[in-house]
Design an enzyme around this catalytic site. Structure first.
Site, PDB file in Angstrom:
ATOM      1  N   SER A 295     -13.767  -9.225   6.281  1.00 34.66           N
ATOM      2  CA  SER A 295     -14.346  -7.877   6.353  1.00 34.66           C
ATOM      3  C   SER A 295     -15.229  -7.697   7.586  1.00 34.66           C
ATOM      4  O   SER A 295     -16.056  -8.553   7.911  1.00 34.66           O
ATOM      5  CB  SER A 295     -15.176  -7.593   5.101  1.00 34.66           C
ATOM      6  OG  SER A 295     -15.863  -6.361   5.267  1.00 34.66           O
ATOM      7  N   ALA A 296     -15.067  -6.539   8.241  1.00 33.49           N
ATOM      8  CA  ALA A 296     -15.886  -6.213   9.417  1.00 33.49           C
ATOM      9  C   ALA A 296     -17.208  -5.573   9.000  1.00 33.49           C
ATOM     10  O   ALA A 296     -18.074  -5.344   9.845  1.00 33.49           O
ATOM     11  CB  ALA A 296     -15.119  -5.257  10.326  1.00 33.49           C
ATOM     12  N   SER A 297     -17.383  -5.279   7.701  1.00 32.21           N
ATOM     13  CA  SER A 297     -18.565  -4.526   7.275  1.00 32.21           C
ATOM     14  C   SER A 297     -19.891  -5.227   7.604  1.00 32.21           C
ATOM     15  O   SER A 297     -20.808  -4.574   8.107  1.00 32.21           O
ATOM     16  CB  SER A 297     -18.475  -4.216   5.778  1.00 32.21           C
ATOM     17  OG  SER A 297     -17.423  -3.310   5.554  1.00 32.21           O
TER      18      SER A 297
ATOM     19  N   THR B 202     -14.239  -3.283  -1.382  1.00 30.59           N
ATOM     20  CA  THR B 202     -12.932  -3.297  -0.734  1.00 30.59           C
ATOM     21  C   THR B 202     -11.884  -3.879  -1.684  1.00 30.59           C
ATOM     22  O   THR B 202     -12.175  -4.166  -2.855  1.00 30.59           O
ATOM     23  CB  THR B 202     -13.002  -4.007   0.646  1.00 30.59           C
ATOM     24  OG1 THR B 202     -11.752  -3.813   1.312  1.00 30.59           O
ATOM     25  CG2 THR B 202     -13.302  -5.492   0.529  1.00 30.59           C
TER      26      THR B 202
ATOM     27  N   LYS C 159     -11.555  -1.388  -5.747  1.00 23.06           N
ATOM     28  CA  LYS C 159     -11.986   0.013  -5.663  1.00 23.06           C
ATOM     29  C   LYS C 159     -11.784   0.768  -6.973  1.00 23.06           C
ATOM     30  O   LYS C 159     -12.523   1.700  -7.276  1.00 23.06           O
ATOM     31  CB  LYS C 159     -11.255   0.727  -4.523  1.00 23.06           C
ATOM     32  CG  LYS C 159     -11.666   0.214  -3.144  1.00 23.06           C
ATOM     33  CD  LYS C 159     -11.036   1.031  -2.031  1.00 23.06           C
ATOM     34  CE  LYS C 159     -11.409   0.434  -0.681  1.00 23.06           C
ATOM     35  NZ  LYS C 159     -10.983   1.278   0.442  1.00 23.06           N
TER      36      LYS C 159
ATOM     37  N   ASN D 145     -15.570   3.298  -2.860  1.00 20.93           N
ATOM     38  CA  ASN D 145     -15.771   2.277  -1.818  1.00 20.93           C
ATOM     39  C   ASN D 145     -17.241   2.098  -1.445  1.00 20.93           C
ATOM     40  O   ASN D 145     -17.564   1.222  -0.638  1.00 20.93           O
ATOM     41  CB  ASN D 145     -14.918   2.582  -0.570  1.00 20.93           C
ATOM     42  CG  ASN D 145     -15.524   3.655   0.304  1.00 20.93           C
ATOM     43  OD1 ASN D 145     -16.284   4.496  -0.183  1.00 20.93           O
ATOM     44  ND2 ASN D 145     -15.193   3.647   1.580  1.00 20.93           N
TER      45      ASN D 145
ATOM     46  N   ASP E 118     -13.807   7.057   2.490  1.00 16.17           N
ATOM     47  CA  ASP E 118     -12.601   6.810   3.305  1.00 16.17           C
ATOM     48  C   ASP E 118     -12.052   8.101   3.921  1.00 16.17           C
ATOM     49  O   ASP E 118     -11.664   8.126   5.095  1.00 16.17           O
ATOM     50  CB  ASP E 118     -11.513   6.138   2.460  1.00 16.17           C
ATOM     51  CG  ASP E 118     -11.822   4.679   2.170  1.00 16.17           C
ATOM     52  OD1 ASP E 118     -12.558   4.051   2.954  1.00 16.17           O
ATOM     53  OD2 ASP E 118     -11.329   4.166   1.146  1.00 16.17           O
TER      54      ASP E 118
ATOM     55  N   GLY F 179       3.857   6.023   4.031  1.00 16.54           N
ATOM     56  CA  GLY F 179       3.230   4.932   3.284  1.00 16.54           C
ATOM     57  C   GLY F 179       2.137   5.469   2.383  1.00 16.54           C
ATOM     58  O   GLY F 179       1.118   4.806   2.141  1.00 16.54           O
TER      59      GLY F 179
ATOM     60  N   GLY G 170       2.003   5.772  -0.662  1.00 17.51           N
ATOM     61  CA  GLY G 170       2.035   5.268  -2.037  1.00 17.51           C
ATOM     62  C   GLY G 170       0.876   4.352  -2.399  1.00 17.51           C
ATOM     63  O   GLY G 170       0.641   4.068  -3.570  1.00 17.51           O
TER      64      GLY G 170
ATOM     65  N   THR H 130      -3.690   3.703  10.402  1.00 20.14           N
ATOM     66  CA  THR H 130      -4.909   3.218   9.746  1.00 20.14           C
ATOM     67  C   THR H 130      -5.105   1.714   9.995  1.00 20.14           C
ATOM     68  O   THR H 130      -6.203   1.197   9.837  1.00 20.14           O
ATOM     69  CB  THR H 130      -4.874   3.474   8.222  1.00 20.14           C
ATOM     70  OG1 THR H 130      -3.669   2.934   7.698  1.00 20.14           O
ATOM     71  CG2 THR H 130      -4.948   4.963   7.923  1.00 20.14           C
TER      72      THR H 130
HETATM   73  P1  ATR Z   1      -2.393  -0.670  -1.759  1.00 20.75           P
HETATM   74  O1  ATR Z   1      -2.901   0.078  -0.539  1.00 20.75           O
HETATM   75  O2  ATR Z   1      -2.613   0.135  -2.989  1.00 20.75           O
HETATM   76  O3  ATR Z   1      -2.822  -2.086  -1.841  1.00 20.75           O
HETATM   77  P2  ATR Z   1       0.179  -1.611  -0.763  1.00 20.75           P
HETATM   78  O4  ATR Z   1       1.010  -2.384  -1.693  1.00 20.75           O
HETATM   79  O5  ATR Z   1      -0.540  -2.295   0.324  1.00 20.75           O
HETATM   80  O6  ATR Z   1      -0.803  -0.682  -1.619  1.00 20.75           O
HETATM   81  O7  ATR Z   1       1.135  -0.503  -0.121  1.00 20.75           O
HETATM   82  C1  ATR Z   1       0.627   0.529   0.663  1.00 20.75           C
HETATM   83  C2  ATR Z   1       1.784   1.385   1.142  1.00 20.75           C
HETATM   84  O8  ATR Z   1       2.582   0.600   2.047  1.00 20.75           O
HETATM   85  C3  ATR Z   1       2.739   1.860   0.047  1.00 20.75           C
HETATM   86  O9  ATR Z   1       3.050   3.205   0.309  1.00 20.75           O
HETATM   87  C4  ATR Z   1       3.931   0.956   0.201  1.00 20.75           C
HETATM   88  O10 ATR Z   1       5.168   1.545  -0.160  1.00 20.75           O
HETATM   89  P3  ATR Z   1       5.677   1.553  -1.706  1.00 20.75           P
HETATM   90  O11 ATR Z   1       4.841   2.546  -2.408  1.00 20.75           O
HETATM   91  O12 ATR Z   1       7.097   1.900  -1.620  1.00 20.75           O
HETATM   92  O13 ATR Z   1       5.431   0.134  -2.210  1.00 20.75           O
HETATM   93  C5  ATR Z   1       3.946   0.749   1.695  1.00 20.75           C
HETATM   94  N1  ATR Z   1       4.682  -0.460   2.066  1.00 20.75           N
HETATM   95  C6  ATR Z   1       4.290  -1.729   1.848  1.00 20.75           C
HETATM   96  N2  ATR Z   1       5.217  -2.591   2.336  1.00 20.75           N
HETATM   97  C7  ATR Z   1       6.213  -1.822   2.846  1.00 20.75           C
HETATM   98  C8  ATR Z   1       7.463  -2.101   3.478  1.00 20.75           C
HETATM   99  N3  ATR Z   1       7.883  -3.355   3.679  1.00 20.75           N
HETATM  100  N4  ATR Z   1       8.233  -1.060   3.853  1.00 20.75           N
HETATM  101  C9  ATR Z   1       7.818   0.212   3.671  1.00 20.75           C
HETATM  102  N5  ATR Z   1       6.650   0.544   3.073  1.00 20.75           N
HETATM  103  C10 ATR Z   1       5.873  -0.461   2.672  1.00 20.75           C
END
Ligand code: ATR
Length: 300
Positions: free
Chosen positions: A35-37, A82, A86, A107, A122, A147, A149, A245
């Site tokens: 962590s950079a915090s 972090t 969260k 956060n 954030d 991304g 999700g 990000t």
């Molecule tokens: P979190 O931020 O909640 O820890 P994460 O697993 O790190 O979640 O994933 C963050 C985002 O990166 C998600 O939108 C994930 O896509 P999915 O919802 O389909 O899992 C996306 N992501 C992670 N690895 C990926 C990959 N190899 N290709 C495309 N998207 C990816």
């Protein structure tokens, strides 16, 4: 950097042995050593003449409430939270602000005598970062988030809606996750479009990508230096502002594809700075920590 464990919080003597300043703030995570915090917040504390140390505290999953209780007992002012805590932090707070409630994630925490107050900085960090680095004001803009999700994507998407973007295009490998997110965010004001990442090479989707003012990567794809870009090259134009990000590595494939198209680009370092600034201001209202925190971040 020293990484503390919950055991170190059993007595102030143990925690502060060999230090001139008492530990009063922390970042909790698992792992937390990267962590950079601490290197951002300590210079700001020192410059403001606050007699406090900002520490890194590794907390195992399931122990967030216990960590809060121990920090309160020791007179901590607050903490940052972090990955992966969260969501647990939200549950362990007695009050949370609107941003944290919307996102289901905290956060920043302030230990007040009457309450444990959680917030989420954030989205604020994102808004100030794109303004500073790309000159973009979110209101009325069209923003594409790939991304979306994960936790970071959800936070930024929610903030974009709150900031009044006209159109939000959510792109993700797993469509179901962003459809659920779009359902939660829908407010009748911002147009929200959801697209599966593997369809982004289609001419209609490329056209939609071209219609956006700002393209944002919130996928973890890019953290490894040889990860591919989460969007096809055809989606980028010289008219775009492009924000990743991710800040380590500083130039991901997403940024490189944007640069090749002639777009303006920025990575997530400034977002890290501004979410931290907002957290510091939460603990010390009226403070002006930005310059010291920026120096700390650059120096690390
Ligand atoms: P979190 O931020 O909640 O820890 P994460 O697993 O790190 O979640 O994933 C963050 C985002 O990166 C998600 O939108 C994930 O896509 P999915 O919802 O389909 O899992 C996306 N992501 C992670 N690895 C990926 C990959 N190899 N290709 C495309 N998207 C990816």
């Amino acid at each position: 950097m020293t990484v503390h464990s919950l055991n170190d919080l059993s007595s102030p003597d143990l925690l502060d042995a060999g230090h001139s300043k008492p530990a009063r703030l922390a970042v909790i995570g698992c792992p937390v050593g990267h962590s950079a915090s601490p290197r951002m917040h300590q210079p700001a504390l020192d410059e403001a003449g606050i007699d406090a140390r900002y520490i890194a505290l590794e907390v195992e999953p399931g122990q967030v409430a216990e960590a809060f209780a121990r920090m309160r007992d020791l007179g901590f002012i607050g903490c940052n939270v972090t990955v992966p805590h969260k969501f647990d932090a939200l549950a362990a707070c007695s009050e949370v602000d609107d941003a944290a409630r919307d996102l289901g994630a905290v956060n920043t925490v302030r230990f007040d005598p009457d309450a444990t107050r959680g917030s989420n900085t954030d989205g604020y960090g994102f808004e100030h970062a794109v303004k500073e680095t790309l000159g973009i004001e979110l209101s009325g803009k069209s923003v594409l988030i790939v991304g979306a999700g994960g936790g970071a994507g959800g936070a930024i998407a929610a903030h974009c809606v709150r900031a009044g973007v006209a159109r939000l295009i959510l792109v993700n490998r797993t469509l179901a996750k962003i459809e659920a997110l779009a359902g939660r965010l829908s407010n009748g004001q911002t147009e929200i479009i959801t697209l599966a990442a593997d369809t982004m090479g289609h001419p209609d989707q490329v056209k939609l990508a071209h219609s956006a003012d700002l393209l944002v990567n919130t996928a973890s794809l890019g953290l490894k230096p040889d990860d591919p870009s989460p969007l096809p090259d055809a989606c980028f134009t010289s008219e775009h502002c492009v924000f990743d990000t991710i800040y380590e590595p500083p130039r991901t494939s997403f940024i490189r594809a944007a640069e090749a198209a002639g777009a303006r680009t920025a990575n997530g370092k400034t977002m890290l700075l501004h979410q931290g600034v907002r957290a510091f201001e939460t603990w010390f209202p009226g403070s002006k920590p930005t310059a010291a925190m920026r120096r700390g971040l650059e120096g690390g």
